[in-house]
Design an enzyme around this catalytic site. Sequence first.
Site, PDB file in Angstrom:
ATOM      1  N   ASP A  58      29.890  32.749  -1.832  1.00 25.61           N
ATOM      2  CA  ASP A  58      29.765  31.593  -2.531  1.00 25.61           C
ATOM      3  C   ASP A  58      29.733  31.821  -4.228  1.00 25.61           C
ATOM      4  O   ASP A  58      30.362  31.035  -4.986  1.00 25.61           O
ATOM      5  CB  ASP A  58      28.395  31.060  -2.074  1.00 25.61           C
ATOM      6  CG  ASP A  58      28.352  30.505  -0.656  1.00 25.61           C
ATOM      7  OD1 ASP A  58      29.487  30.284  -0.366  1.00 25.61           O
ATOM      8  OD2 ASP A  58      27.117  30.249  -0.187  1.00 25.61           O
ATOM      9  N   GLY A  59      29.329  32.982  -4.629  1.00 24.13           N
ATOM     10  CA  GLY A  59      29.613  33.300  -6.129  1.00 24.13           C
ATOM     11  C   GLY A  59      30.977  33.462  -6.489  1.00 24.13           C
ATOM     12  O   GLY A  59      31.114  32.916  -7.640  1.00 24.13           O
ATOM     13  N   ASN A 118      26.284  24.266  -8.330  1.00 25.13           N
ATOM     14  CA  ASN A 118      24.853  24.574  -7.689  1.00 25.13           C
ATOM     15  C   ASN A 118      23.594  23.945  -8.191  1.00 25.13           C
ATOM     16  O   ASN A 118      23.172  22.944  -7.621  1.00 25.13           O
ATOM     17  CB  ASN A 118      24.589  26.187  -7.412  1.00 25.13           C
ATOM     18  CG  ASN A 118      25.204  26.679  -6.015  1.00 25.13           C
ATOM     19  OD1 ASN A 118      25.713  25.651  -5.268  1.00 25.13           O
ATOM     20  ND2 ASN A 118      25.048  27.736  -5.751  1.00 25.13           N
ATOM     21  N   ASP A 159       6.128  26.917 -13.238  1.00 27.11           N
ATOM     22  CA  ASP A 159       7.120  27.884 -13.507  1.00 27.11           C
ATOM     23  C   ASP A 159       8.512  27.203 -14.058  1.00 27.11           C
ATOM     24  O   ASP A 159       9.242  27.949 -14.653  1.00 27.11           O
ATOM     25  CB  ASP A 159       7.084  29.018 -12.727  1.00 27.11           C
ATOM     26  CG  ASP A 159       6.208  29.753 -12.330  1.00 27.11           C
ATOM     27  OD1 ASP A 159       5.485  29.945 -13.376  1.00 27.11           O
ATOM     28  OD2 ASP A 159       6.089  30.719 -11.584  1.00 27.11           O
TER      29      ASP A 159
END
Length: 529
Positions: free
Chosen positions: A295-296, A374, A404
């Site tokens: 996917d990267g 994404n 966070d």
Amino acid sequence: MPSGRGGVHVDSFGKGGDANGLRSNQENGFSNLSSLAQSEKAVQEFLIQQTPMQANDDHLIEFSEALRTVAKALRGSSEGKALAQAEAAEWKRRYELERCKNLELLLKAPSNGVCADESNSNGMMDHSAKSPRLHVQENGNSLERICAHEVLQDCEPNSPNGCNNKLKRKASFKLSWGCKGQTNDQHKKEIVSFESGNITTPDRSSKQISLTWESSPQTVIIFTKPNSTSVRVLSVEMVRWLRDHKGLNVYVEPRVKAELLSESSSFDFVQTWEDDKEISLLHPKVDLVITLGGDGTVLWAASMFKGPVPPIVPFSMGSLGFMTPFHSEQYRDCLESVLRGPLSITLRHRLQCHIIRDKARHDYETEETMLVLNEVTIDRGISSYLTNLECYCDNSFVTCVQGDGLILSTTSGSTAYSLAAGGSMVHPQVPGILFTPICPHSLSFRPLILPDHVTVRVQVPFNSRGSAWVSFDGKGRKQLEAGDALVCSMAPWPVSTACQVESTHDFLRSIHDGLHWNQRKIQSSDGPQ
């Protein structure tokens, strides 16, 4: 006599016309500034008329300070209300002007069902439309289609030569919407209809999007996963096959071309680019994108196109493959089917994001627009303080994030960082923006899914203890100081990825195989009846 500031009421004035006048004005909400000035004057006169003995009383001194504070607060509230009303009137005026312009454009636009060739004998398309379409009549049914070559006209609207200067090497295709197993692929644009006093939603026919080539693809570009021996071996074999057996022009990255030339000097036919300026010209040249990796690699390939993206055929050669349904072992059969067409595709939406710095004098003085497939992530970085983020949706306040960080994700990215932070898995063709907090300091802060037409603004407030950091698909990390804002909306250029079967089947298979979703042992049948 009350002693605390928080418990002061104007009714405690007792007797006296000035005190009653002040109470009346407070009950009326200080509707105008003139009445507010009179009230402040009444407060000052009341305080002046007090005896020295009263002035020396600590309670009266504290009470007088409280009255001054209340008067100032009410005056600020009245001024803020006046400014808000003026701003609302200005936005209403702008809305009316925009609505009038849109009505004029609609009146000037040609009627539905008119073919492009009939509306203009020279073949010119209406470039005022955001997404040009071609209406075709087949077997008595009107089909709604988008053609690739309509978007790639290399001319100006008022050019005397019309749109005859088309890009020669660009393959054209059409998209059609239809139900599986049905021949009628009419795309219904109406979402809600109102007939005979009844509001209804028509049947959706856009179950699956199919791509059909109208001319054969001529040029492909291959993106590969770096530092992988198996990927390198396959890329050598695939480039040779595409050139010798299919006669296609092949583009690769400069790194890959150097690897191919190190294998054999016969790969000198492979083309590449030299700088970022040439990268921006890839889309008019390339008909198809092939990725070898995970996917990267798909994210990297999509990031190379700052506008429209050619169809992507992703081969799975990574660890998890939510967007890579094809197996590299059968790459010849897969590419034969894709080049022949038609093929089912998944339209994956992207977010366009830009940062507005507080030091900028105008909103248009922003940084470069970033496109993400994404998610965009805002976190606290190395700071030990909680992130403090003010979030707005179309100028409506959403919430203040204390934790966070925050994830703004596409539905394609719902199985990535957003899922790890507690977000839901969403089908990639569902239009929407996922609003997922990262470790929020609140038990009631649950993730949201916002519609795709909204604009989300995340701002670091001026009273924040620390700065925030933002990253786009895990890259391009930037710092957000107090007063800086990140603005995100849905980009008009989706990423189309080829399906092995069809969109829903591929999505369910990916979460079953990649995440082992809801896999457990079957309950035994020999238990108590």
